[in-house]
Write an enzyme that holds these catalytic residues in place. Structure first.
Site, mmCIF file in Angstrom:
data_model
loop_
_atom_site.group_PDB
_atom_site.id
_atom_site.type_symbol
_atom_site.label_atom_id
_atom_site.label_comp_id
_atom_site.label_asym_id
_atom_site.label_seq_id
_atom_site.Cartn_x
_atom_site.Cartn_y
_atom_site.Cartn_z
ATOM 1 N N LYS A 97 -34.929 -45.520 -5.996
ATOM 2 C CA LYS A 97 -35.640 -44.759 -4.967
ATOM 3 C C LYS A 97 -35.294 -45.368 -3.614
ATOM 4 O O LYS A 97 -35.256 -46.601 -3.477
ATOM 5 C CB LYS A 97 -37.143 -44.854 -5.245
ATOM 6 N N SER B 26 -43.966 -38.993 -5.258
ATOM 7 C CA SER B 26 -42.886 -39.047 -4.294
ATOM 8 C C SER B 26 -41.537 -39.496 -4.878
ATOM 9 O O SER B 26 -40.521 -39.334 -4.217
ATOM 10 C CB SER B 26 -43.272 -39.983 -3.154
ATOM 11 N N SER C 33 -46.998 -41.703 -7.729
ATOM 12 C CA SER C 33 -45.643 -41.310 -7.319
ATOM 13 C C SER C 33 -44.539 -41.567 -8.336
ATOM 14 O O SER C 33 -43.433 -41.078 -8.168
ATOM 15 C CB SER C 33 -45.277 -41.995 -6.001
#
Lengths: 489, 101
Positions: free
Chosen positions: A78, A153, A177
C-alpha cells in the site's frame, strides 16, 4: 505468478526450482500493467529493481545458498508505506513528489525474507476512506465487477491479490481499511493487534489505531506474512516486545471446543439479507464442526462510528500538520506570506475527504469543544474496550459480518460522507479496542459479489482467529474462487 | 455538545487547521460536518462521568533508550525532498516585516 496461485504455492515453486523468481516476478509485473487500465490497483511499479532482486534470488539458488521463506515471491505495498526506492504518494497530490530516505520496518522484513516488491498500490488519500475513491489518482475498481468499488482504504492491495497479480500485499487498517476491501474483493485480510507490527515508516493517520497487516488469498498465507512482519521494533515505541507465536503450526488447532461468540449487535437493521444469511451459514458450519456458539452482548458497539470519527480525525489533524509545503512534497507556487504558504499548500494539496477530517478533528480538539467531543469519545472508547474484555472472558473468537453490504457502485456514496463512514460499522470497534480481527470469504451474493466473515480475537490472540479461519477454509472453497477477469487475462 | 457548524465556524476551524478553503467549500463543509456532528452527538446518551478515558489501547508508558550518539541522516538526505532550500536550511517566505525585524 501464475494467476490464482497462492503465496505458499508460489514460494514452493521457486524453492524447488520449478519456476524461476525472474519469470514469476516478470509475470506479476506484466499482469499489473495489463490490468492497470481496468483496475487502477497500482500507483507505481518498479520492474527494473524487482527484476534485479529476482535475479539475485535465482543466482542464490543456483549457488545452493539458503533462501528466505518468501524468496522470489512478488508482493505489493500500500502506498502509505515508505520505501527508500521509488515514490511514496499516500494517494495524495500533497506528497507529489516524495522520495522517502528510509524503508518502513515491514518493507525491510519482507525483503529480508526474500520477497520481491513489485509495486505500490492505490489507496484512499492518507488511508481516509472506505472505497479507494478518495485517491487523488482515481478509484480502484473491483475485480469481481468493475462498476463497483474495491472497498478501502487498502483497495489497491486487495484488488491486486484478488486479480491474481500478486499472491500477497500489505495494507494498513485504522478502522477497517484492510478488512473491508478484503471482504469486497473476496480475499483474506488480517488486522493484527495494536502493537504487533511496527508502524515505523507507515505514514501516520490515527496513531492509536493504525496497524499494518497482510492481504492474501488464504489464511495460511496471511499467517506466513504475519510471521515475517510481526515483532518488536525499537523504532516504534508502541511496538510490543512480546514473542510472536509459531503461527503456521498453530493453524492445526481443532475447531471442536472453540468458543465462538455471536453478538446480535452485528446483525441489526442495515445489514443486507444476503450477507446476514452467508455469515450465519458460516457460523452454522463452525457449530456443526464442534465449535460452541455462545451468545454475547456488546452494548456499546453501536457508538463505535461516532467515537471513531472523533478520535481518528483528532489524531489525523495532528499527524497531518507536518504536510506544510516546507519539508517535502507540494508547495503552492505563489504564497503571500508564510501562513499563506501553509494554508494554500494544504488547501490545494489535500483532497476533500482529508480536509473534512482535518477540520472535524481540529474542531473536536479546539478550545471549548475538547471535553464535549474528544474527551467524551475517549471515555466511550473505554466502554467499548471493556465490552470486548468482558466478552473474551467467555469466548475465544467473535464471529460477525465484515461489512453491512457487498461492494457498492463507484460514485454511490461519494457525495455522502456519513453513509460512507457507516460502511465501517462492524470493523471499527476492533481498532478502538486494539484487538485483532480477520476477514475471510464466506460466500457470494446474487450478483456474484464476495461476502466476508469477520473473526475477532482478543489482544495478541492472532493464533485463535487464524486457526479458526484456516479450519474454515479447509472445509469450504469460497477462497479458491477467482473473478472472471482472471480467465480473460 | 454544542450545535451544528455554520459557515463562519467552518472558516474559523479551517484557519486553525491552516487550510485555505473556498466559499463553496465552506458551505459544503458546514452542511456535511453538521450532519456528522449530529450523528456523533449520540455519545451523549451515555453517562461517562465515572469512566476514565482511553487515549491508547496499550498500557505502554515512556519507552527509554540509552542516550548515545548514533548514525542519522545527513542534512542532504533530510533536505532532499524540500520544495525550496538554502544551503542546509529549508527556505520559506519572509516571516517578519523589515521594520519588525
Amino acid at each position: 505468478m501464475a494467476s490464482g496461485h497462492t503465496l505458499s504455492e508460489t514460494a514452493a515453486s521457486i524453492q524447488s526450482g520449478a519456476r524461476s523468481a525472474t519469470d514469476t516476478v516478470r509475470e506479476a509485473i506484466e499482469r499489473a500493467e495489463k490490468l492497470q487500465p481496468r483496475l487502477s490497483a497500482f500507483l507505481s511499479t518498479d520492474s527494473q529493481r524487482a527484476l534485479a532482486k529476482a535475479a539475485e534470488v535465482d543466482a542464490k539458488r543456483a549457488r545452493r545458498q539458503p533462501l528466505g521463506p518468501l524468496a522470489g515471491v512478488p508482493v505489493a505495498l500500500k502506498d502509505n508505506l515508505c520505501t527508500a526506492f521509488g515514490a511514496t504518494t499516500c494517494g495524495s497530490r500533497i506528497l507529489k513528489p516524495y522520495h522517502s530516505p528510509y524503508n518502513a520496518h515491514v518493507v525491510d522484513c519482507l525483503e529480508s525474507a526474500g520477497a520481491i516488491i513489485v509495486g505500490k498500490t492505490n489507496l484512499d488519500e492518507f488511508a481516509m476512506g472506505s472505497s479507494t475513491e478518495n485517491s487523488a489518482f482515481g478509484p480502484t475498481r473491483n475485480p469481481w465487477d468493475e462498476t463497483r468499488v474495491a472497498g478501502g482504504s487498502s483497495g489497491g492491495s486487495c484488488a491486486a491479490v484478488a486479480a491474481g497479480i500478486v499472491p500477497a500485499a500489505l495494507g494498513s487498517d485504522t478502522g477497517g481499511s484492510i478488512r473491508l476491501p478484503a471482504s469486497f474483493c473476496g480475499v483474506v485480510g488480517l488486522k493484527p493487534s495494536y502493537g504487533r507490527v511496527s508502524r515505523y515508516g507507515l505514514v501516520a493517520f490515527g496513531s492509536s489505531l493504525d496497524q499494518i497487516g497482510p492481504i492474501t488469498s488464504t489464511v495460511e498465507d496471511a499467517a506466513l506474512i504475519f510471521q515475517v512482519i510481526a515483532g518488536h521494533d525499537p523504532r516504534d515505541s508502541t511496538s510490543v516486545d512480546r514473542p510472536v507465536p509459531e503461527l503456521t503450526k498453530a493453524l492445526s488447532r481443532p475447531v471442536k471446543g472453540t468458543r465462538v461468540g455471536i453478538s446480535e449487535e452485528y446483525f441489526g437493521p442495515g445489514l443486507d439479507g444476503e450477507v446476514s444469511k452467508a455469515v450465519r451459514a458460516a457460523i452454522d458450519l463452525l457449530a456443526r464442526e464442534g465449535a460452541e456458539i455462545v451468545p454475547i452482548h456488546l452494548p456499546h458497539m453501536k457508538y463505535g462510528i461516532a467515537c471513531y470519527y472523533l478520535i481518528a480525525t483528532a489524531e489525523a489533524s495532528s499527524n497531518l500538520a507536518r504536510f506544510d509545503g516546507v519539508h517535502y512534497g507540494y508547495r503552492t507556487p505563489h504564497p503571500e506570506d508564510v501562513i499563506d504558504l501553509y494554508a494554500a499548500t494544504r488547501g490545494e494539496g489535500f483532497g476533500a475527504e482529508v480536509k473534512r477530517r482535518i477540520m472535524l478533528g481540529t474542531y473536536a480538539l479546539s478550545s471549548g469543544y475538547y471535553d464535549a467531543y474528544y474527551l467524551k469519545a475517549l471515555k466511550v472508547r473505554t466502554l467499548i474496550k471493556r465490552d470486548f474484555e468482558a466478552a473474551f472472558e467467555s469466548v475465544d473468537v467473535i464471529a460477525s459480518p465484515v461489512a453491512p453490504t457487498t461492494a457498492f457502485r463507484v460514485g454511490e456514496k461519494s457525495q455522502d460522507p456519513l453513509a460512507m463512514y457507516l460502511s465501517d460499522i462492524y470493523t471499527i470497534a476492533a481498532n478502538l479496542a486494539g484487538i485483532c480481527a480477520i476477514s475471510i470469504p464466506c460466500g457470494f451474493d446474487s450478483r456474484s459479489l464476495p461476502i466476508g466473515l469477520q473473526l475477532t480475537g482478543p489482544a495478541f490472540g492472532e493464533e485463535a482467529i487464524l486457526s479458526l479461519a484456516h479450519q474454515y477454509q479447509l472445509r469450504t472453497d469460497w477462497h479458491t474462487r477467482r473473478p472472471a477477469l482472471i480467465k480473460g487475462t | 455538545m454544542a450545535g451544528s457548524l455554520d459557515e463562519s465556524a467552518v472558516r474559523h476551524v479551517a484557519h486553525l487547521a491552516r487550510l485555505k478553503i473556498t466559499d463553496e467549500e465552506a458551505a459544503r463543509y458546514a452542511d456535511q460536518l453538521s450532519k456528522i456532528l449530529d450523528h456523533v452527538r449520540q455519545l451523549n446518551e451515555l453517562d461517562t462521568s465515572n469512566v476514565p478515558p482511553t487515549a491508547h489501547p496499550l498500557a505502554v508508558t515512556n519507552v527509554f533508550r540509552e542516550d548515545e550518539v548514533r548514525p542519522s541522516w545527513s542534512s542532504d538526505a533530510a533536505l532532499a525532498n524540500a520544495p525550496d532550500r538554502h544551503g542546509e536550511f529549508f527556505r520559506v517566505p519572509k516571516v517578519l516585516d523589515q521594520e519588525e525585524a
